[in-house]
Design a protein around this motif. Structure first.
Motif, PDB file in Angstrom:
ATOM      1  N   UNK A 293       1.012  -1.718  -0.025  1.00 63.04           N
ATOM      2  CA  UNK A 293       0.081   0.210  -0.349  1.00 63.04           C
ATOM      3  C   UNK A 293       0.328   1.034   0.417  1.00 63.04           C
ATOM      4  N   UNK A 294       1.819   1.352   0.774  1.00 62.98           N
ATOM      5  CA  UNK A 294       3.001   2.319   1.193  1.00 62.98           C
ATOM      6  C   UNK A 294       3.376   2.569  -0.422  1.00 62.98           C
ATOM      7  N   UNK A 295       4.190   1.371  -0.951  1.00 67.50           N
ATOM      8  CA  UNK A 295       4.413   1.814  -2.318  1.00 67.50           C
ATOM      9  C   UNK A 295       3.855   1.701  -3.129  1.00 67.50           C
ATOM     10  N   UNK A 296       2.917   1.599  -3.185  1.00 64.17           N
ATOM     11  CA  UNK A 296       1.252   1.760  -4.404  1.00 64.17           C
ATOM     12  C   UNK A 296       1.419   3.361  -4.057  1.00 64.17           C
ATOM     13  N   UNK A 297       0.961   4.254  -3.041  1.00 65.63           N
ATOM     14  CA  UNK A 297       0.980   5.474  -2.758  1.00 65.63           C
ATOM     15  C   UNK A 297       1.904   6.443  -3.079  1.00 65.63           C
ATOM     16  N   UNK A 327      -0.224   6.252  10.218  1.00 67.13           N
ATOM     17  CA  UNK A 327       1.084   6.951  11.152  1.00 67.13           C
ATOM     18  C   UNK A 327       2.720   5.414  11.412  1.00 67.13           C
ATOM     19  N   UNK A 328       1.624   4.925  12.459  1.00 68.91           N
ATOM     20  CA  UNK A 328       2.617   3.970  12.584  1.00 68.91           C
ATOM     21  C   UNK A 328       3.477   3.128  11.848  1.00 68.91           C
ATOM     22  N   UNK A 333       7.178   1.839   8.429  1.00 72.43           N
ATOM     23  CA  UNK A 333       8.519   1.271   6.630  1.00 72.43           C
ATOM     24  C   UNK A 333      10.060   1.698   6.376  1.00 72.43           C
ATOM     25  N   UNK A 334       9.728   2.787   7.089  1.00 73.75           N
ATOM     26  CA  UNK A 334      11.044   3.572   6.871  1.00 73.75           C
ATOM     27  C   UNK A 334      12.367   2.908   8.204  1.00 73.75           C
ATOM     28  N   UNK A 335      12.006   2.437   9.707  1.00 75.03           N
ATOM     29  CA  UNK A 335      12.424   1.571   9.794  1.00 75.03           C
ATOM     30  C   UNK A 335      12.709  -0.003   9.659  1.00 75.03           C
TER      31      UNK A 335
END
Ligand SMILES: Nc1nc2c(ncn2[C@@H]2O[C@H](COP(=O)(O)OP(=O)(O)OP(=O)(O)O)[C@@H](O)[C@H]2O)c(=O)[nH]1
Ligand SMILES: [Mg+2]
Ligand SMILES: [Zn+2]
Length: 376
Positions: A293-297, A327-328, A333-335
């Motif tokens: 989902x984050x990749x697509x966004x 947000x978590x 994802x970043x971590x």
């Protein structure tokens, strides 16, 4: 064989007269140990005749516990088995090819899946298991429950191409199990079971995920009830269990070694010690699949190199503002992305160092040979 984990029950107890229950496939002794066409096709006709495949059921300091068509046996860990490359060393779940008669180790069969982690402290690659089909990620309905850890496990399991399932234990001790199941609404593809691991009727629902001939790994923190699940599912006290600490719900690291346990109906369960740290390494695809989902966004951000902080037109931040993205999850994802990059670097440096050392030894040996030939 030292303290055998698998000899307490006859591995091949259901003789040829055993009548399969309706819908049950009749499995050969090897299939009951997880043998599949994928492994069979790696053998030549000659090898089929002269060799026998055995599965690694447990790994000890000096020996491997193996099981095959003709029962169990121990194999001392000789230099031929302890490769410099950690990934080439036999780990639990591996299939080894041994010469019939002499019992000589010939080779390790190619794995259908493998798990590894960056071991804490030493920062070295450590194998967790091989040839696993499904993973029951076990978490309890208490302070152990943690979505960021779940995402870590999912990246590992998806990278290996295994099927992940989530088992939430200790439902009997929890007044509001809805809190946990609702927290999982963002994971529609993840099958979830809520159980009391102590009750056979409650864990019976897990049998549909532990199919005959398949290898199922139980992974999760200490004290969540992995060994309890193994005992209840098998109907035997195969592994020791112990109470957890009252104050923080943490376990006492009761299980010390990984071991594979054949079940009556033909599946195998892998019980393992609770992992304090699951350092991710080499799981880029599993990571991308877990955070699709984050990749697509990110693909919809105005700038291709958007860092998803405060750039204008950031689709990721937009999703957080609208409540579509937690947000978590972005923080995790970043971590994990940073951790993966760091561990890849460490591994690449170690491999380059190993290659340089190997080259050095070869040169030294070469010089020594030349001197010998010259009679120096
Ligand atoms: N009431 C209740 N107790 C449970 C349940 N599952 C596990 N327990 C208890 O939790 C404690 C820890 O269980 P274990 O099976 O030893 O946990 P583990 O995951 O194997 O822990 P490690 O071996 O340390 O990794 C034991 O006292 C179990 O009886 C459950 O669903 N309900
Ligand atoms: Mg245990
Ligand atoms: Zn962005």
């Amino acid at each position: 064989m030292s303290k055998s984990l698998i000899s307490r029950r006859p591995l091949f107890g259901r003789g040829s007269s055993a009548v399969p229950t309706p819908g049950e496939r009749r499995l050969s002794a090897l299939q009951r140990l997880g043998w599949k066409p994928y492994f069979q096709q790696q053998l030549t006709l000659e090898e089929l005749n002269d060799c026998e495949p055995l599965r690694v059921m447990a790994v000890h300091r000096n020996q491997l516990d193996l099981a095959g068509e003709n029962g169990e046996r121990a194999l001392p860990l000789t230099p031929a088995l302890v490769s410099d490359d950690v990934q080439r060393r036999p780990t639990i779940g591996d299939w080894l090819l041994l010469e019939r008669g002499s019992g000589k180790f010939l080779r390790l069969l190619e794995r259908s899946s493998q798990f590894q982690r960056m071991a804490p402290g030493a920062r070295q690659l450590q194998m967790i298991a091989a040839n696993v089909d499904s993973v029951l990620i076990v978490s309890s309905c208490n302070k152990d429950f943690n979505l960021s850890r779940l995402e870590r496990y999912l990246a590992l399991v998806r990278e290996a191409g295994c099927r992940p399932y989530l088992v939430l234990t200790k439902a009997d001790l929890c007044a509001e199990t809805d809190t946990y199941t609702e927290a999982l609404h963002g994971y529609p593809d993840l099958p979830v079971a809520l159980v009391n691991s102590l009750l056979p009727d409650s864990v019976a629902q897990l049998r549909q995920w532990c199919l005959p001939g398949e290898t199922i790994a139980l992974l999760g923190s200490s004290g969540v009830g992995k060994s309890t699940l193994l005992n209840t599912l098998s109907g035997e006290q195969l592994a020791a269990t112990a109470g957890i600490r009252e104050d923080d719900s943490k376990g006492r690291h009761t299980t010390r070694h990984r071991a594979l346990y054949p079940l009556d109906w033909g599946g195998l369960l892998l019980d393992s010690p609770g992992m304090r740290e699951l350092g991710l390494v080499d799981v880029e695809q599993g990571f991308a699949a877990t955070f699709g989902d984050i990749g697509a966004l990110a693909g919809n951000c105005r700038f291709a190199d958007c860092r998803h902080d405060s750039e204008p037109g950031c689709a990721v931040q937009g999703a957080i503002e609208s409540g579509d993205l937690d947000e978590r999850r972005l923080r995790n994802w970043r971590k994990l992305e940073r951790e993966l990059a760091r561990n890849s670097r460490t591994l690449a440096e170690q491999r380059a160092g190993d290659r340089a050392l190997g080259q050095f030894y070869r040169e030294v040996q070469g010089h020594a040979r030349e001197r010998k030939l010259r009679g120096d």
